[in-house]
Design an enzyme around this catalytic site. Structure first.
Site, PDB file in Angstrom:
ATOM      1  N   LYS A 152     -22.454  -2.547 -73.381  1.00 32.38           N
ATOM      2  CA  LYS A 152     -21.861  -1.627 -72.403  1.00 32.38           C
ATOM      3  C   LYS A 152     -20.425  -1.248 -72.764  1.00 32.38           C
ATOM      4  CE  LYS A 152     -24.954  -2.832 -68.789  1.00 32.38           C
ATOM      5  NZ  LYS A 152     -25.359  -2.262 -67.515  1.00 32.38           N
ATOM      6  N   ASN A 210     -32.052  -2.493 -53.272  1.00 31.19           N
ATOM      7  CA  ASN A 210     -32.134  -3.912 -53.631  1.00 31.19           C
ATOM      8  C   ASN A 210     -31.321  -4.739 -52.640  1.00 31.19           C
ATOM      9  OD1 ASN A 210     -29.323  -4.259 -54.692  1.00 31.19           O
ATOM     10  ND2 ASN A 210     -30.023  -2.638 -56.057  1.00 31.19           N
ATOM     11  N   PRO A 252     -28.198   6.929 -64.844  1.00 34.42           N
ATOM     12  CA  PRO A 252     -27.063   6.754 -65.763  1.00 34.42           C
ATOM     13  C   PRO A 252     -26.483   5.352 -65.596  1.00 34.42           C
ATOM     14  CG  PRO A 252     -26.426   8.084 -63.863  1.00 34.42           C
ATOM     15  CD  PRO A 252     -27.923   7.887 -63.776  1.00 34.42           C
ATOM     16  N   ASP A 253     -25.960   4.808 -66.667  1.00 36.15           N
ATOM     17  CA  ASP A 253     -25.273   3.519 -66.575  1.00 36.15           C
ATOM     18  C   ASP A 253     -23.796   3.812 -66.293  1.00 36.15           C
ATOM     19  OD1 ASP A 253     -23.806   1.113 -67.261  1.00 36.15           O
ATOM     20  OD2 ASP A 253     -25.731   0.373 -67.997  1.00 36.15           O
ATOM     21  N   ILE A 254     -23.368   3.498 -65.100  1.00 34.86           N
ATOM     22  CA  ILE A 254     -22.022   3.875 -64.662  1.00 34.86           C
ATOM     23  C   ILE A 254     -20.972   3.128 -65.484  1.00 34.86           C
ATOM     24  CG2 ILE A 254     -20.443   3.871 -62.676  1.00 34.86           C
ATOM     25  CD1 ILE A 254     -23.162   3.974 -60.988  1.00 34.86           C
ATOM     26  N   LYS A 263     -24.523  -8.064 -73.233  1.00 33.37           N
ATOM     27  CA  LYS A 263     -24.236  -6.963 -72.301  1.00 33.37           C
ATOM     28  C   LYS A 263     -22.823  -6.428 -72.513  1.00 33.37           C
ATOM     29  CE  LYS A 263     -26.905  -7.395 -68.625  1.00 33.37           C
ATOM     30  NZ  LYS A 263     -27.392  -7.966 -67.372  1.00 33.37           N
TER      31      LYS A 263
HETATM   32  N1  CTP Z   1     -24.364  -1.091 -64.100  1.00 37.12           N
HETATM   33  C1  CTP Z   1     -23.937   0.198 -63.899  1.00 37.12           C
HETATM   34  N2  CTP Z   1     -24.844   1.221 -63.870  1.00 37.12           N
HETATM   35  C2  CTP Z   1     -26.158   0.969 -64.031  1.00 37.12           C
HETATM   36  C3  CTP Z   1     -26.607  -0.362 -64.225  1.00 37.12           C
HETATM   37  C4  CTP Z   1     -25.679  -1.372 -64.252  1.00 37.12           C
HETATM   38  O1  CTP Z   1     -22.737   0.439 -63.742  1.00 37.12           O
HETATM   39  N3  CTP Z   1     -27.014   1.971 -63.992  1.00 37.12           N
HETATM   40  C5  CTP Z   1     -23.370  -2.170 -64.182  1.00 37.12           C
HETATM   41  C6  CTP Z   1     -23.366  -3.140 -63.032  1.00 37.12           C
HETATM   42  O2  CTP Z   1     -22.507  -2.727 -61.999  1.00 37.12           O
HETATM   43  C7  CTP Z   1     -22.877  -4.408 -63.717  1.00 37.12           C
HETATM   44  C8  CTP Z   1     -23.415  -4.294 -65.123  1.00 37.12           C
HETATM   45  O3  CTP Z   1     -23.677  -2.925 -65.300  1.00 37.12           O
HETATM   46  O4  CTP Z   1     -21.479  -4.433 -63.815  1.00 37.12           O
HETATM   47  C9  CTP Z   1     -24.608  -5.110 -65.438  1.00 37.12           C
HETATM   48  O5  CTP Z   1     -25.666  -4.767 -64.636  1.00 37.12           O
HETATM   49  P1  CTP Z   1     -27.127  -5.348 -64.943  1.00 37.12           P
HETATM   50  O6  CTP Z   1     -28.047  -4.791 -63.904  1.00 37.12           O
HETATM   51  O7  CTP Z   1     -27.055  -6.809 -65.095  1.00 37.12           O
HETATM   52  O8  CTP Z   1     -27.354  -4.682 -66.339  1.00 37.12           O
HETATM   53  P2  CTP Z   1     -28.564  -3.942 -66.929  1.00 37.12           P
HETATM   54  O9  CTP Z   1     -28.023  -2.961 -67.878  1.00 37.12           O
HETATM   55  O10 CTP Z   1     -29.432  -3.385 -65.861  1.00 37.12           O
HETATM   56  O11 CTP Z   1     -29.280  -5.093 -67.723  1.00 37.12           O
HETATM   57  P3  CTP Z   1     -30.616  -5.894 -67.455  1.00 37.12           P
HETATM   58  O12 CTP Z   1     -31.227  -5.350 -66.187  1.00 37.12           O
HETATM   59  O13 CTP Z   1     -31.403  -5.633 -68.665  1.00 37.12           O
HETATM   60  O14 CTP Z   1     -30.181  -7.326 -67.326  1.00 37.12           O
END
Ligand code: CTP
Length: 402
Positions: free
Chosen positions: A347, A214, A309-311, A343
């Site tokens: 999170k 991206n 994974p969501d870090i 969010k």
């Molecule tokens: N983030 C992360 N790991 C991921 C996705 C997101 O750590 N796999 C973290 C980003 O670094 C940021 C926060 O989550 O601090 C929000 O990221 P965002 O992309 O806005 O959140 P999403 O969960 O992807 O929400 P959405 O796309 O539905 O807005």
């Protein structure tokens, strides 16, 4: 403008380069903060800014000639080199850096650098090839070993038409570095703390030559890592692929995929604060192709995705290893506060820094307009340079951890 006998003084050496104009703004910022500025303008510097502008902003005499009897009568060059609490070189050209590294003293600026017994802060500015040249990099290493401090250079488009590291740091960033150097330990409220920062995009491979990524520039995350380091934190910056110089004093771990980023973050624990700025790819390709996909093989490939994974969420839920303060970022296009607040809850983080990416100049630009959302309140910060947002956030982190 300010008190006539400032308690803190810098000797500001202005080298020759297009960026010398930023030394004027830097002088203004310092005077506004009550810091005395005594300028030395090199001969090359005088090709870019006038002694008159510098003197007017510094509210002091400008020194430029090693062999001027008048100057020497007022203040000898040795005394001049020690008359301040800090010597700042901005812009520090490749030539000034080389002279300082090798102890040359053929003009007033280099003589002052050799004769001073005060700390020296350099803000380099030069063409990207000159910056990356092994000779310059060697000289930087020598100066760092000698104890010189550095701020920048930044990366970006240059007056010479090229692109890359070598651009003078912005005046607010140089100002912050000066204040940190002047204030010493008192300005290091994060000393002894470990900060983990993620920044940049991730790169998810499709085959050995292709992938999904991206447009994140990494700038805001890098600025935050730098600001935390300036306040004394040990900083681990886990970075996706970006073209930015590592901020001074920051340990950088380069990764490509979201899974690598998560592993690097977990390996960096324990941390007192985690700031998750990276634009992590939400999905990756289910099975990465081992060889390059060929177009003869019957039309476009059907790619299947699995969720990454969501870090941020994983680290926020890591029990005893959870950083005390977990901060996420949210880039939103509508209903910014509501989405960001949701969010925050989803999170499990303590703060969300939310920005409206539809604001012109925010995505990939130098400025940011953010909301700081915590569980019990929302603060709207005025639009400011990313460096300034980073500094304010680092200060807030320091207050919260103290
Ligand atoms: N983030 C992360 N790991 C991921 C996705 C997101 O750590 N796999 C973290 C980003 O670094 C940021 C926060 O989550 O601090 C929000 O990221 P965002 O992309 O806005 O959140 P999403 O969960 O992807 O929400 P959405 O796309 O539905 O807005």
């Amino acid at each position: 403008m300010t008190d006539s006998t400032p308690s803190r003084r810098v000797l500001l050496i202005v080298g020759g380069g297009v960026a010398a104009y930023k030394a004027l703004e830097l002088t203004r910022l310092l005077r506004k903060a009550g810091v005395g500025v005594r300028p030395i303008l090199t001969k090359a510097g005088a090709e870019f800014v006038t002694a008159l502008s510098l003197s007017a902003l510094a509210e002091d005499k400008v020194y430029s000639d090693l062999f001027s009897l008048t100057d020497e009568a007022e203040m000898g060059h040795i005394e001049l080199s020690r008359s301040a609490d800090l010597v700042v070189v901005a812009p520090a050209t490749a030539d000034l850096i080389a002279k300082a590294a090798h102890g040359l003293a053929g003009d007033l600026a280099s003589t002052a650098l050799l004769a001073t017994d005060k700390p020296v802060l350099m803000a380099p500015a030069m063409n990207v090839r000159m910056w990356l040249h092994p000779a310059t990099q060697r000289n930087i290493e020598i100066l760092k070993t000698d104890g010189a401090l550095f701020v920048g250079p930044d990366e970006g488009a240059m007056a010479c038409g090229e692109f890359g590291p070598g651009r003078l740091a912005e005046p607010p960033a140089i100002f912050e570095a000066i204040m940190a150097a002047l204030e010493g330990p008192a300005a290091k409220p994060l000393a002894g703390k470990h900060a983990l920062v993620t920044a940049g995009p991730t790169f998810e491979p499709i085959d050995p030559v292709r992938g999904i990524t991206n447009r994140s520039s990494g700038r805001q995350g890098y600025a935050i890592a730098g600001a935390l380091a300036r306040l004394g934190a040990r900083v681990t910056l886990v970075s996706g692929p970006v073209a930015l110089a590592t901020p001074p004093g920051v340990d950088r771990v380069d990764v490509e995929t979201a899974r690598d980023m998560l592993a690097a973050c977990q390996a960096a624990l324990p941390a007192d604060v985690g700031v998750f700025v990276a634009a992590v790819a939400d999905w990756r390709i289910d099975e990465v192709f081992g060889t390059k996909l060929k177009k003869e093989k019957g039309g476009p490939p059907a790619l299947t995705f699995v969720e990454n994974p969501d870090i941020l969420a994983t680290l926020a839920a890591s029990g005893p290893r959870r950083p005390k303060l977990v901060i996420g970022f949210a880039a939103e296009t509508n209903d910014v506060e509501a989405h960001a607040r949701a969010k925050l809850a989803r999170k499990g983080c303590d703060w969300i820094i939310a920005n409206d990416v539809t604001e012109p100049g925010v995505m990939g630009g130098d400025e940011n307009a953010v909301l700081l959302i915590s569980r019990d309140k929302t603060e709207r910060w005025t639009r400011a340079a990313k460096d300034s947002v980073a500094h304010d956030l680092a200060q807030r982190i320091a207050e919260s951890l103290s």
